[in-house]
Design an enzyme around this catalytic site. Structure first.
Site, PDB file in Angstrom:
ATOM      1  N   MET A  69      67.623  38.821  75.266  1.00 50.58           N
ATOM      2  CA  MET A  69      68.319  38.163  76.378  1.00 50.58           C
ATOM      3  C   MET A  69      69.784  38.606  76.386  1.00 50.58           C
ATOM      4  O   MET A  69      70.643  37.919  76.933  1.00 50.58           O
ATOM      5  CB  MET A  69      68.196  36.644  76.261  1.00 50.58           C
ATOM      6  N   HIS A 109      74.008  41.293  69.075  1.00 54.34           N
ATOM      7  CA  HIS A 109      74.770  41.225  67.826  1.00 54.34           C
ATOM      8  C   HIS A 109      74.020  42.046  66.784  1.00 54.34           C
ATOM      9  O   HIS A 109      72.979  42.667  67.093  1.00 54.34           O
ATOM     10  CB  HIS A 109      74.962  39.765  67.381  1.00 54.34           C
ATOM     11  N   HIS A 169      70.169  41.948  66.630  1.00 55.20           N
ATOM     12  CA  HIS A 169      69.426  42.769  67.605  1.00 55.20           C
ATOM     13  C   HIS A 169      69.468  44.246  67.205  1.00 55.20           C
ATOM     14  O   HIS A 169      68.485  44.968  67.347  1.00 55.20           O
ATOM     15  CB  HIS A 169      70.063  42.642  68.995  1.00 55.20           C
ATOM     16  N   ASP A 229      78.803  45.488  77.432  1.00 59.43           N
ATOM     17  CA  ASP A 229      78.877  45.620  75.977  1.00 59.43           C
ATOM     18  C   ASP A 229      77.477  45.856  75.378  1.00 59.43           C
ATOM     19  O   ASP A 229      77.299  46.665  74.457  1.00 59.43           O
ATOM     20  CB  ASP A 229      79.512  44.344  75.409  1.00 59.43           C
ATOM     21  N   ASP A 230      76.473  45.180  75.931  1.00 62.06           N
ATOM     22  CA  ASP A 230      75.089  45.359  75.448  1.00 62.06           C
ATOM     23  C   ASP A 230      74.638  46.810  75.628  1.00 62.06           C
ATOM     24  O   ASP A 230      74.027  47.410  74.728  1.00 62.06           O
ATOM     25  CB  ASP A 230      74.116  44.444  76.207  1.00 62.06           C
ATOM     26  N   GLN A 264      76.261  49.027  73.079  1.00 65.25           N
ATOM     27  CA  GLN A 264      75.667  48.861  71.741  1.00 65.25           C
ATOM     28  C   GLN A 264      74.275  49.498  71.660  1.00 65.25           C
ATOM     29  O   GLN A 264      73.912  50.087  70.643  1.00 65.25           O
ATOM     30  CB  GLN A 264      75.555  47.379  71.397  1.00 65.25           C
ATOM     31  N   LYS A 295      63.947  35.014  63.051  1.00 62.96           N
ATOM     32  CA  LYS A 295      64.715  33.781  63.290  1.00 62.96           C
ATOM     33  C   LYS A 295      63.977  32.862  64.267  1.00 62.96           C
ATOM     34  O   LYS A 295      63.988  31.659  64.117  1.00 62.96           O
ATOM     35  CB  LYS A 295      66.119  34.091  63.806  1.00 62.96           C
ATOM     36  N   SER A 327      73.271  34.732  65.743  1.00 60.37           N
ATOM     37  CA  SER A 327      72.643  34.264  66.974  1.00 60.37           C
ATOM     38  C   SER A 327      73.644  34.403  68.103  1.00 60.37           C
ATOM     39  O   SER A 327      74.853  34.211  67.895  1.00 60.37           O
ATOM     40  CB  SER A 327      72.252  32.787  66.822  1.00 60.37           C
ATOM     41  N   SER A 328      73.131  34.701  69.298  1.00 60.59           N
ATOM     42  CA  SER A 328      74.023  34.777  70.461  1.00 60.59           C
ATOM     43  C   SER A 328      74.701  33.429  70.690  1.00 60.59           C
ATOM     44  O   SER A 328      75.791  33.360  71.233  1.00 60.59           O
ATOM     45  CB  SER A 328      73.233  35.159  71.705  1.00 60.59           C
ATOM     46  N   ARG A 329      74.036  32.344  70.267  1.00 57.03           N
ATOM     47  CA  ARG A 329      74.602  31.009  70.500  1.00 57.03           C
ATOM     48  C   ARG A 329      75.701  30.659  69.498  1.00 57.03           C
ATOM     49  O   ARG A 329      76.397  29.658  69.690  1.00 57.03           O
ATOM     50  CB  ARG A 329      73.497  29.954  70.467  1.00 57.03           C
TER      51      ARG A 329
END
Ligand code: PAF
Length: 291
Positions: free
Chosen positions: A30, A34, A37, A77-78, A81, A149, A185-187
């Site tokens: 999603m 980070h 991923h 940015d994604d 990366q 995770k 985690s993205s969160r």
């Protein structure tokens, strides 16, 4: 690396790759990528000739009071990366590309959705199955990599791939952690500086609890001891400043809570807890120490 904003673009790329005889590994995400991923992409590269990543914040897996609109969106940015990590293509569609206004079909999860996040987030896994089925049909990978995770998601997708006859190997990537143990985690970006200091207690509490669970005797009813240990873990998290959603122990295979521990069975100890705006999840897989 190509960026494919629609089904036509990614399908053309997939067809070309298959015609050239290349195998495809797929990493659905999603976005808000980070190091966790990137590790999935690294694993994917070892499993096939090329890697396709998808970046899509899937609306159907968020509940009405969840963070769909706040979920971080960092596409530029994604893409950077993904390119650096060696992906060959990124599929990043808009919602309208994948969903029509109404969907008439839902999925029955039976017992796999009864506990953990399935109980805490009604409808969540229905949305995950819906989107991953679509993505599998569009990307047609040989292999797909998902992180440990989200262990319940992983198990459900493993079963889904089997039951829906997707000819795709499902591979588990490890949970990547910060130096203090917090699962990436993205969160995590919702955490304030104070909350970030408290956050590693989720992992350390799960570690201590899984060590205690592993010591319990095999083939004996240990339901009460398990319950005590889980309640103790939730109380520790609450006193550290979390609002615990759940700490539960289930068999990996059917995601049901055990009454007895059996040799050779794999168990999951999983926790979900709120720290301010962030809902953190983590888990450990374990077997009995002395079967
Ligand atoms: O794990 C995630 O990021 C999502 O649940 C997934 C598998 C990409 C489906 O939207």
């Amino acid at each position: 690396m190509i960026t494919a904003p629609d089904i036509h673009a990614i399908s053309t790329f997939v067809t070309e790759q298959k015609q050239a005889g290349r195998t495809i590994a797929f990493v659905p995400t999603m976005g808000a990528l980070h190091a966790g991923h990137l590790d999935l992409i690294r694993v994917a590269r070892t499993e096939a000739d090329i890697v396709i990543v998808s970046v899509f914040v899937n609306p159907t897996q968020f509940g009405p009071n969840e963070d769909f609109s706040a979920y971080p969106r960092t596409l530029d940015d994604d893409l950077r990366q993904c390119e650096q990590a060696g992906a060959a293509a990124v599929f990043c569609p808009e919602k309208e590309e994948l969903y029509s206004a109404t969907s008439y079909i839902g999925f029955e999860l039976s017992g796999l959705g009864d506990h953990l996040c399935g109980a805490a987030r009604p409808g969540h896994f229905n949305g995950v199955i819906q989107i991953v089925n679509k993505l599998f049909n569009i990307v047609k990978p040989d292999v797909a990599v998902f992180g440990q995770k989200d262990i319940q998601q992983f198990r459900i997708l493993e079963v889904m791939a089997h039951e829906f006859n997707h000819d795709i190997r499902i591979i588990m990537g490890r949970t990547v952690r910060a130096a203090d143990g917090l699962a990436l985690s993205s969160r995590n970006r919702y955490l304030t500086r104070e909350e970030r200091i408290i956050a590693p207690a989720l992992f350390s509490t799960l570690q201590e609890t899984s060590h205690a669970l592993q010591q319990l005797p095999a083939a004996t009813n240990v339901a009460a001891q398990i319950q005590n240990l889980l309640e103790g873990a939730a109380a520790r998290l609450n006193s550290a400043g979390f609002r615990t959603d759940y700490v539960q122990c289930v068999r990996y295979n059917d995601l049901q809570p055990p009454h007895t521990f059996e040799a050779r069975e794999i168990y999951v100890l999983a926790g979900a807890a709120f720290l301010g705006k962030a809902r953190l999840i983590d888990n450990l897989l374990f077997t009995l120490l002395q079967p």
